[in-house]
Scaffold this motif. Structure first.
Motif, PDB file in Angstrom:
ATOM      1  N   PRO A 271       1.177  -1.467   0.220  1.00 15.19           N
ATOM      2  CA  PRO A 271      -0.343  -0.265  -0.105  1.00 15.19           C
ATOM      3  C   PRO A 271       0.495   1.229  -0.031  1.00 15.19           C
ATOM      4  O   PRO A 271       1.537   1.035   0.661  1.00 15.19           O
ATOM      5  CB  PRO A 271      -0.649  -0.427   1.354  1.00 15.19           C
ATOM      6  N   THR A 272       0.760   2.142  -1.110  1.00 14.28           N
ATOM      7  CA  THR A 272       1.020   3.813  -0.674  1.00 14.28           C
ATOM      8  C   THR A 272       0.614   4.652  -0.478  1.00 14.28           C
ATOM      9  O   THR A 272      -1.089   4.526  -0.549  1.00 14.28           O
ATOM     10  CB  THR A 272       1.277   4.231  -2.604  1.00 14.28           C
ATOM     11  N   ARG A 273       0.279   6.009   0.086  1.00 13.35           N
ATOM     12  CA  ARG A 273      -0.433   6.856   0.310  1.00 13.35           C
ATOM     13  C   ARG A 273      -0.962   7.285  -1.231  1.00 13.35           C
ATOM     14  O   ARG A 273      -1.684   8.184  -0.952  1.00 13.35           O
ATOM     15  CB  ARG A 273       0.776   7.783   0.892  1.00 13.35           C
ATOM     16  N   ALA A 274      -0.345   7.528  -2.552  1.00 13.51           N
ATOM     17  CA  ALA A 274      -1.061   7.890  -3.574  1.00 13.51           C
ATOM     18  C   ALA A 274      -2.164   6.185  -3.906  1.00 13.51           C
ATOM     19  O   ALA A 274      -1.288   5.721  -5.158  1.00 13.51           O
ATOM     20  CB  ALA A 274       0.239   7.742  -5.098  1.00 13.51           C
ATOM     21  N   LEU A 275      -3.216   6.607  -3.421  1.00 14.07           N
ATOM     22  CA  LEU A 275      -3.788   5.019  -2.997  1.00 14.07           C
ATOM     23  C   LEU A 275      -5.002   5.166  -4.344  1.00 14.07           C
ATOM     24  O   LEU A 275      -4.423   4.020  -4.825  1.00 14.07           O
ATOM     25  CB  LEU A 275      -4.872   5.148  -2.381  1.00 14.07           C
ATOM     26  N   LEU A 407     -10.633 -10.199   8.465  1.00 14.59           N
ATOM     27  CA  LEU A 407      -9.249 -10.502   8.800  1.00 14.59           C
ATOM     28  C   LEU A 407      -8.378  -9.579   7.690  1.00 14.59           C
ATOM     29  O   LEU A 407      -8.461  -8.417   8.134  1.00 14.59           O
ATOM     30  CB  LEU A 407      -8.815 -11.683   9.212  1.00 14.59           C
ATOM     31  N   ARG A 408      -7.990 -10.519   6.481  1.00 11.58           N
ATOM     32  CA  ARG A 408      -8.101  -9.014   5.701  1.00 11.58           C
ATOM     33  C   ARG A 408      -8.025  -7.903   5.790  1.00 11.58           C
ATOM     34  O   ARG A 408      -6.793  -6.952   5.095  1.00 11.58           O
ATOM     35  CB  ARG A 408      -7.594  -9.984   4.452  1.00 11.58           C
ATOM     36  N   GLU A 409      -9.553  -7.357   5.449  1.00  6.08           N
ATOM     37  CA  GLU A 409      -9.689  -6.132   5.181  1.00  6.08           C
ATOM     38  C   GLU A 409      -9.727  -5.122   6.702  1.00  6.08           C
ATOM     39  O   GLU A 409      -8.932  -4.122   6.658  1.00  6.08           O
ATOM     40  CB  GLU A 409     -11.181  -5.602   5.246  1.00  6.08           C
ATOM     41  N   LEU A 410      -9.625  -6.052   7.741  1.00  9.78           N
ATOM     42  CA  LEU A 410      -8.548  -5.190   8.778  1.00  9.78           C
ATOM     43  C   LEU A 410      -7.686  -5.140   9.026  1.00  9.78           C
ATOM     44  O   LEU A 410      -6.909  -3.906   9.297  1.00  9.78           O
ATOM     45  CB  LEU A 410      -9.330  -6.292  10.226  1.00  9.78           C
ATOM     46  N   GLU A 411      -6.216  -5.840   8.388  1.00  7.47           N
ATOM     47  CA  GLU A 411      -5.224  -6.096   8.172  1.00  7.47           C
ATOM     48  C   GLU A 411      -4.839  -5.228   7.235  1.00  7.47           C
ATOM     49  O   GLU A 411      -3.906  -4.264   7.745  1.00  7.47           O
ATOM     50  CB  GLU A 411      -4.543  -6.932   8.099  1.00  7.47           C
ATOM     51  N   SER A 412      -6.092  -4.637   5.846  1.00  9.36           N
ATOM     52  CA  SER A 412      -5.244  -4.029   5.175  1.00  9.36           C
ATOM     53  C   SER A 412      -5.749  -2.234   5.981  1.00  9.36           C
ATOM     54  O   SER A 412      -5.313  -1.200   5.352  1.00  9.36           O
ATOM     55  CB  SER A 412      -6.355  -4.215   3.782  1.00  9.36           C
ATOM     56  N   MET A 413      -6.344  -2.267   6.520  1.00  6.76           N
ATOM     57  CA  MET A 413      -6.892  -0.615   7.441  1.00  6.76           C
ATOM     58  C   MET A 413      -5.888  -0.487   8.156  1.00  6.76           C
ATOM     59  O   MET A 413      -6.438   0.379   9.174  1.00  6.76           O
ATOM     60  CB  MET A 413      -8.246  -0.950   7.918  1.00  6.76           C
ATOM     61  N   GLY A 414      -5.218  -1.598   8.761  1.00  7.00           N
ATOM     62  CA  GLY A 414      -4.251  -1.608   9.899  1.00  7.00           C
ATOM     63  C   GLY A 414      -4.648  -0.809  11.023  1.00  7.00           C
ATOM     64  O   GLY A 414      -3.521  -0.927  11.771  1.00  7.00           O
ATOM     65  N   LEU A 415      -5.582  -1.963  11.580  1.00  8.32           N
ATOM     66  CA  LEU A 415      -6.378  -2.319  12.944  1.00  8.32           C
ATOM     67  C   LEU A 415      -6.151  -2.931  12.891  1.00  8.32           C
ATOM     68  O   LEU A 415      -5.688  -3.624  14.630  1.00  8.32           O
ATOM     69  CB  LEU A 415      -8.317  -2.164  12.514  1.00  8.32           C
ATOM     70  N   VAL A 416      -5.347  -4.698  12.414  1.00 16.43           N
ATOM     71  CA  VAL A 416      -4.547  -5.591  12.814  1.00 16.43           C
ATOM     72  C   VAL A 416      -3.745  -6.292  12.181  1.00 16.43           C
ATOM     73  O   VAL A 416      -3.646  -5.758  11.256  1.00 16.43           O
ATOM     74  CB  VAL A 416      -6.072  -6.636  13.197  1.00 16.43           C
ATOM     75  N   GLU A 417      -2.848  -7.201  13.098  1.00 23.47           N
ATOM     76  CA  GLU A 417      -1.747  -7.765  12.520  1.00 23.47           C
ATOM     77  C   GLU A 417      -1.272  -9.119  12.879  1.00 23.47           C
ATOM     78  O   GLU A 417      -1.680  -9.391  13.431  1.00 23.47           O
ATOM     79  CB  GLU A 417      -0.497  -6.362  13.012  1.00 23.47           C
ATOM     80  N   GLU A 418      -0.499  -9.317  11.882  1.00 23.22           N
ATOM     81  CA  GLU A 418      -0.132 -10.613  12.203  1.00 23.22           C
ATOM     82  C   GLU A 418       0.975 -10.711  13.415  1.00 23.22           C
ATOM     83  O   GLU A 418       1.952  -9.886  12.821  1.00 23.22           O
ATOM     84  CB  GLU A 418       0.587 -11.353  11.177  1.00 23.22           C
ATOM     85  N   SER A 419       0.665 -11.438  14.756  1.00 23.35           N
ATOM     86  CA  SER A 419       1.105 -11.456  15.798  1.00 23.35           C
ATOM     87  C   SER A 419       2.653 -12.844  15.417  1.00 23.35           C
ATOM     88  O   SER A 419       3.156 -12.531  16.331  1.00 23.35           O
ATOM     89  CB  SER A 419       0.621 -12.231  17.217  1.00 23.35           C
ATOM     90  N   LEU A 430      -4.309  -6.562  17.845  1.00 28.71           N
ATOM     91  CA  LEU A 430      -4.770  -5.425  17.545  1.00 28.71           C
ATOM     92  C   LEU A 430      -3.017  -4.723  17.094  1.00 28.71           C
ATOM     93  O   LEU A 430      -2.398  -4.738  17.681  1.00 28.71           O
ATOM     94  CB  LEU A 430      -5.125  -4.891  18.162  1.00 28.71           C
ATOM     95  N   SER A 431      -3.322  -3.805  15.934  1.00 31.48           N
ATOM     96  CA  SER A 431      -1.989  -3.264  15.957  1.00 31.48           C
ATOM     97  C   SER A 431      -2.462  -2.041  16.598  1.00 31.48           C
ATOM     98  O   SER A 431      -3.372  -1.327  17.821  1.00 31.48           O
ATOM     99  CB  SER A 431      -2.054  -2.394  14.813  1.00 31.48           C
ATOM    100  N   GLU A 432      -1.627  -1.168  16.683  1.00 32.28           N
ATOM    101  CA  GLU A 432      -1.250   0.330  17.796  1.00 32.28           C
ATOM    102  C   GLU A 432      -2.583   1.153  17.675  1.00 32.28           C
ATOM    103  O   GLU A 432      -3.042   1.697  17.882  1.00 32.28           O
ATOM    104  CB  GLU A 432      -0.421   0.973  17.529  1.00 32.28           C
TER     105      GLU A 432
END
Length: 448
Positions: A271-275, A407-419, A430-432
């Motif tokens: 992912p890039t800020r240039a979405l 889970l993939r969508e939450l991960e793409s939003m930056g809300l969860v991450e693989e531990s 949960l991510s920070e």
């Protein structure tokens, strides 16, 4: 208009696929009969060039095209002529209006049930507006990572908003399924070449006003790059020009499947800020590479730390562009520093979309998160869990595979991450950002 090469079987619908029977498909015209002098007295815009567009029974237009070409102040600093093609002046603020006016006009007789598009935002916002003009429904399939302003446009025009996947790649087949299931006319460029005929009019306008030696194009899927190339090739075929200008594809370093192949570097698909440039597996890649090679052009990679600089420099020219368009200025400066350009060159920078579309913001997530996602966040907030375990804890009538999609969508939003991983089990936490999200929204979302 004719479609070549002819498929081994007749096309069963007015949707023209990029490939048929494993052969590339092209939309062509009777070029010997084209007289460009006819265009001179017509109103500026996409349909000024109707001899090189598909025939339609009714034109659905919001007066797209005919966008300004502005001489950049950078010309004085760089020592060669630089012009900005400002596509932000189109009706919905992006170059995709050129695609949609042609695709909707051509598809209208076949869209009794409406239209559909898979898009990372701009084409979806455009379709929403043009469909509103026709009174037909519009279904827009957009990824989770998308700018807020584009979502606001889509909903304001009354289109059906469907969030699917992390990037636009995942939504293409979903849109094709919707088209088949609901009888919709699909204008997704990766599925239907018709709309690209509208995008190529950028080349026609650049020829009439500038006759550039180079054209710098922000590149995600590659459809705009190829469209512009096709436009110049057609100008060559009708004798309007003697040489196709060099096309320069610009991609973000974090997502570079096309540029990396040109430059011989390792591609990245992050992912890039240039979405709008976040296309992991561009189906138009082969056509984009053909455009670069056929024009004798090149590609440039731009880092995340250069996006703000690009946006500021364009703003000094009086143009407010989204990050995905702002990459063109750092790319120009890099090439100029390398001595790529000469003093008599005329360089066109294509600004594809307005900065008013807005950046991706966490505030939008509050409205795009459904109940199941919130429940998953709450569960993971109590401790790391893996997918099947979450499915059992939810106690909802849904398939466990659906949990992995959430889970993939939450991960793409930056809300969860693989531990961690244990064999085939992937544990999530949960991510920070996710922790902050739950704390800030806790009083609202933790009530049940």
């Amino acid at each position: 208009m004719r479609v070549t090469p002819n498929c081994c079987e007749p096309l069963s619908s007015p949707v023209i696929p990029p490939f048929c029977c494993n052969r590339r498909v092209s939309v062509e015209y009777d070029y010997e009969m084209i007289d460009p002098s006819r265009w001179e007295t017509r109103e500026r815009g996409v349909w000024r060039y109707r001899e090189l567009l598909p025939e339609v029974k009714e034109i659905v237009s919001l007066h797209e095209g005919g966008t300004p070409l502005i001489r950049a102040k950078l010309s004085e600093e760089l020592g060669f002529e630089v012009f900005i093609k400002d596509e932000t002046r189109n009706p919905t603020g992006s170059f995709r209006d050129r695609l949609v006016t042609v695709a909707v006009s051509y598809g209208l007789p076949h869209a009794e049930n409406g239209f559909v598009v898979a898009s990372n935002g701009n084409a979806a916002a455009s379709l929403a507006a043009y469909s509103a003009r026709t009174g037909r429904p519009a279904y827009t399939v957009v990824p989770c990572l998308v700018e807020e302003g584009k979502l606001n446009q889509i909903t304001a025009f009354g289109a059906r908003l469907i969030r699917y996947g992390e990037s636009v790649d995942e939504g293409i087949s979903y849109a094709e399924g919707l088209a088949d299931g609901k009888g919709l006319y699909n204008i997704t460029p990766e599925s239907n070449l018709v709309g690209l005929e509208g995008q190529k009019t950028i080349a026609f306008e650049l020829w009439e006003e500038l006759s550039p030696t180079h054209v710098v194009v922000p590149t995600g899927s590659g459809s705009n790059l190829y469209s512009i190339y096709k436009g110049f090739v057609e100008l060559l075929r009708i004798g309007a020009i003697e040489e196709v200008p060099k096309l320069i594809a610009v991609q973000a370093e974090r997502c570079s499947p096309i540029a990396s192949e040109v430059l011989g570097t390792e591609p990245r698909v992050e992912p890039t800020r240039a979405l709008a440039l976040y296309v992991r597996n561009p189906l138009m890649k082969e056509l984009a590479l053909k455009a670069i090679e056929g024009s004798g052009g090149t590609a440039v990679l731009v880092g995340e730390d250069e996006l703000d600089l690009g946006q500021r420099l364009l703003a000094r020219e009086g143009v407010f562009a989204e990050y995905a368009s702002s990459v063109i200025v750092p790319a120009l400066l890099k090439l100029a520093e390398e001595g790529y350009f000469e003093g008599d060159d005329r360089v066109a920078l294509v600004v594809t979309s307005s900065g008013l579309k807005g950046q991706y913001s966490e505030s939008r997530e509050r409205f795009s998160l459904g109940g199941t996602k919130l429940d998953i966040l709450r569960l993971i907030g109590d401790g790391e869990m893996y997918g099947y375990e979450i499915w059992e804890a939810l106690k909802k009538p849904l398939k466990y595979q659906a949990v992995y999609q959430h889970l993939r969508e939450l991960e793409s939003m930056g809300l969860v991450e693989e531990s961690r991983r244990e064999g085939r089990r992937v544990y999530y936490r949960l991510s920070e950002k996710g922790e902050t999200f739950l704390v800030n929204m806790g009083r609202l979302f933790l009530k049940s």
